[in-house]
Design a protein around this motif. Structure first.
Motif, PDB file in Angstrom:
ATOM      1  N   ALA A 175     -35.609 -73.297  40.065  1.00 66.31           N
ATOM      2  CA  ALA A 175     -34.648 -72.357  40.641  1.00 66.31           C
ATOM      3  C   ALA A 175     -33.414 -73.084  41.167  1.00 66.31           C
ATOM      4  CB  ALA A 175     -35.314 -71.556  41.761  1.00 66.31           C
ATOM      5  N   ARG A 176     -33.637 -74.226  41.828  1.00 62.12           N
ATOM      6  CA  ARG A 176     -32.497 -74.998  42.328  1.00 62.12           C
ATOM      7  C   ARG A 176     -31.638 -75.513  41.177  1.00 62.12           C
ATOM      8  NH1 ARG A 176     -36.310 -76.724  46.270  1.00 62.12           N
ATOM      9  NH2 ARG A 176     -36.941 -78.462  44.949  1.00 62.12           N
ATOM     10  N   GLU A 177     -32.286 -75.974  40.109  1.00 64.11           N
ATOM     11  CA  GLU A 177     -31.529 -76.468  38.957  1.00 64.11           C
ATOM     12  C   GLU A 177     -30.748 -75.344  38.294  1.00 64.11           C
ATOM     13  OE1 GLU A 177     -30.112 -79.208  36.107  1.00 64.11           O
ATOM     14  OE2 GLU A 177     -30.929 -79.367  38.143  1.00 64.11           O
ATOM     15  N   ALA A 178     -31.387 -74.170  38.177  1.00 63.65           N
ATOM     16  CA  ALA A 178     -30.683 -73.025  37.583  1.00 63.65           C
ATOM     17  C   ALA A 178     -29.484 -72.624  38.444  1.00 63.65           C
ATOM     18  CB  ALA A 178     -31.651 -71.849  37.426  1.00 63.65           C
ATOM     19  N   ALA A 179     -29.655 -72.645  39.769  1.00 64.81           N
ATOM     20  CA  ALA A 179     -28.547 -72.307  40.656  1.00 64.81           C
ATOM     21  C   ALA A 179     -27.425 -73.335  40.539  1.00 64.81           C
ATOM     22  CB  ALA A 179     -29.045 -72.220  42.099  1.00 64.81           C
ATOM     23  N   ARG A 180     -27.815 -74.612  40.426  1.00 62.50           N
ATOM     24  CA  ARG A 180     -26.784 -75.662  40.283  1.00 62.50           C
ATOM     25  C   ARG A 180     -25.998 -75.486  38.988  1.00 62.50           C
ATOM     26  NH1 ARG A 180     -25.924 -80.545  37.947  1.00 62.50           N
ATOM     27  NH2 ARG A 180     -27.819 -80.341  36.701  1.00 62.50           N
ATOM     28  N   LEU A 181     -26.715 -75.233  37.901  1.00 63.36           N
ATOM     29  CA  LEU A 181     -26.033 -75.022  36.621  1.00 63.36           C
ATOM     30  C   LEU A 181     -25.163 -73.779  36.653  1.00 63.36           C
ATOM     31  CD1 LEU A 181     -28.935 -75.929  34.156  1.00 63.36           C
ATOM     32  CD2 LEU A 181     -26.987 -77.346  34.829  1.00 63.36           C
ATOM     33  N   ALA A 182     -25.638 -72.736  37.360  1.00 64.73           N
ATOM     34  CA  ALA A 182     -24.849 -71.515  37.463  1.00 64.73           C
ATOM     35  C   ALA A 182     -23.550 -71.776  38.223  1.00 64.73           C
ATOM     36  CB  ALA A 182     -25.662 -70.424  38.152  1.00 64.73           C
ATOM     37  N   ARG A 183     -23.641 -72.589  39.301  1.00 69.56           N
ATOM     38  CA  ARG A 183     -22.426 -72.917  40.053  1.00 69.56           C
ATOM     39  C   ARG A 183     -21.455 -73.727  39.201  1.00 69.56           C
ATOM     40  NH1 ARG A 183     -26.333 -73.821  44.128  1.00 69.56           N
ATOM     41  NH2 ARG A 183     -26.249 -76.066  43.742  1.00 69.56           N
ATOM     42  N   ILE A 184     -22.012 -74.667  38.429  1.00 74.00           N
ATOM     43  CA  ILE A 184     -21.150 -75.473  37.549  1.00 74.00           C
ATOM     44  C   ILE A 184     -20.476 -74.590  36.511  1.00 74.00           C
ATOM     45  CG2 ILE A 184     -21.174 -77.262  35.783  1.00 74.00           C
ATOM     46  CD1 ILE A 184     -23.362 -78.650  37.345  1.00 74.00           C
ATOM     47  N   LYS A 185     -21.257 -73.684  35.918  1.00 71.16           N
ATOM     48  CA  LYS A 185     -20.682 -72.792  34.902  1.00 71.16           C
ATOM     49  C   LYS A 185     -19.613 -71.887  35.499  1.00 71.16           C
ATOM     50  CE  LYS A 185     -21.969 -69.561  31.244  1.00 71.16           C
ATOM     51  NZ  LYS A 185     -20.830 -68.679  31.537  1.00 71.16           N
ATOM     52  N   GLU A 186     -19.870 -71.430  36.727  1.00 70.42           N
ATOM     53  CA  GLU A 186     -18.880 -70.570  37.378  1.00 70.42           C
ATOM     54  C   GLU A 186     -17.572 -71.325  37.601  1.00 70.42           C
ATOM     55  OE1 GLU A 186     -18.435 -67.804  41.411  1.00 70.42           O
ATOM     56  OE2 GLU A 186     -20.183 -69.088  41.108  1.00 70.42           O
ATOM     57  N   ARG A 187     -17.690 -72.583  38.064  1.00 67.83           N
ATOM     58  CA  ARG A 187     -16.484 -73.385  38.267  1.00 67.83           C
ATOM     59  C   ARG A 187     -15.761 -73.631  36.935  1.00 67.83           C
ATOM     60  NH1 ARG A 187     -19.846 -76.405  41.830  1.00 67.83           N
ATOM     61  NH2 ARG A 187     -20.084 -78.022  40.232  1.00 67.83           N
ATOM     62  N   GLU A 188     -16.552 -73.940  35.892  1.00 69.69           N
ATOM     63  CA  GLU A 188     -15.940 -74.204  34.591  1.00 69.69           C
ATOM     64  C   GLU A 188     -15.287 -72.952  34.018  1.00 69.69           C
ATOM     65  OE1 GLU A 188     -19.065 -75.796  32.244  1.00 69.69           O
ATOM     66  OE2 GLU A 188     -18.911 -77.823  33.105  1.00 69.69           O
TER      67      GLU A 188
END
Length: 335
Positions: free
Chosen positions: A248-261
């Motif tokens: 879940a933490r990894e998915a949230a981190r990737l989601a934040r990265i994707k949002e920034r990108e």
């Protein structure tokens, strides 16, 4: 009476006038007195030694009794591999042997006995855990992070063991039959008796009685303590929960990265739409030379392939608006 430490001066005055005392010389009286004191001292030392040994025996019996209480509580599930002294001590403080061990003059105290006993429990659990882990792996038994049930887990373990034992019996039966057939054929050739050889081969090919087969390698699930099974189950649940939390933490981190990108890419698209001088034939290198100092470009420079993809899409849009057709570059956009 005369005791160890009595003085001859005091004793001699009390014995004066006695026939036995008066019949001896002064030297003889002193020798008898000292011998008597030595006997008294030896008797006292022997009495102290007996009392010491009796005390040690009582303390040893109390420690053994407390260990027996540990074993009984282990059988009831009160004492498990991860049980701490703070959790367990209320269950044993009322035991008749607890106070004797606590107040003993020598030897281990209850908490120290508990720590020593738990070392044996940990060693036994390590062996049991290896068997349980092997059974889970062979039977494909997994524990979910949510909704896991211990009873269901034990049923799945038992079913996995039954399947493994059945497979082991089948393998043992097949191996015994094949070996018997080969031996019968060899014996028939040596004797030259064709009928005997055929009959022997036929008999050997038949499955051997179950009583004659070697027992399959079983994990003996029934011999593993219930507390060990429960401790292993709880560890598996904790691992599953931890893995789910990590995912879940990894998915949230990737989601934040994707949002920034995505936001950076949108700002970059806006730059392309409002930039002057971009035509349908503007190359990536030309655009980069002209706009590499723009903050929108610098935001996405670490992912140049994504920026080039956005640039290519924009160029295609421009070409469409101009009524021109462009072929997409061979091999994509140089990713």
């Amino acid at each position: 009476g005369v005791v160890v430490g009595s003085e001859w001066r005091v004793v001699s005055k009390r014995l004066a006038g006695e026939d036995a005392f008066e019949a001896l010389t002064e030297v003889e009286r002193m020798d008898v007195f000292q011998a008597y004191l030595r006997d008294l001292q030896r008797e006292q030392e022997e009495a102290r030694e007996r009392a010491k040994e009796e005390r040690k025996a009582r303390e040893r019996a109390a420690r053994e009794g407390l260990k027996a209480a540990f074993a009984a509580h282990r059988g009831k599930g009160l004492l498990r591999p991860r049980t701490t002294w703070a959790e367990y001590s209320p269950h044993v403080q009322d035991n008749e042997h607890y106070e004797a061990v606590e107040n003993a003059k020598a030897g281990l105290r209850p908490k120290e006995l508990f720590a020593l006993y738990m070392e044996d429990v940990a060693a036994d659990y390590t062996a049991a855990k290896a068997s349980l882990r092997a059974l889970c792996k062979a039977g494909g038994v997994e524990v979910a992070a949510e909704g896991a049930d211990f009873g269901e887990f034990c049923e799945r373990l038992a079913e996995a063991e039954r399947k493994l034992q059945a497979a082991a019996w089948d393998a043992a039966g097949a191996g015994t039959g094949g070996a018997g057939a080969a031996a019968s054929e060899e014996g028939g050739s040596a004797d030259g008796d064709t009928k005997s050889s055929a009959a022997a081969s036929k008999d050997a090919a038949a499955p051997a009685p179950a009583a004659l087969l070697p027992p399959p390698p079983a994990l003996q699930l029934a011999s593993i303590e219930e507390g060990f099974k429960l401790a292993f189950f709880e560890e598996q649940v904790e691992r599953a929960v931890a893995a789910a939390a990590d995912a879940a933490r990894e998915a949230a981190r990737l989601a934040r990265i994707k949002e920034r990108e995505d936001k950076a890419a949108e700002r970059f698209r806006s730059l392309l739409r409002h930039a002057h001088g971009i035509r349908h034939d503007t190359s990536w290198q030309e655009f980069r030379t002209a706009f590499d100092r723009e903050p929108e470009y610098r935001e996405v420079w670490r992912c140049e392939s994504g920026a080039r993809r956005v640039h290519l899409n924009h160029i295609l849009d421009v070409a469409t608006c101009c009524g021109r057709e462009l072929d997409a570059p061979q091999g994509g956009v140089g990713l």
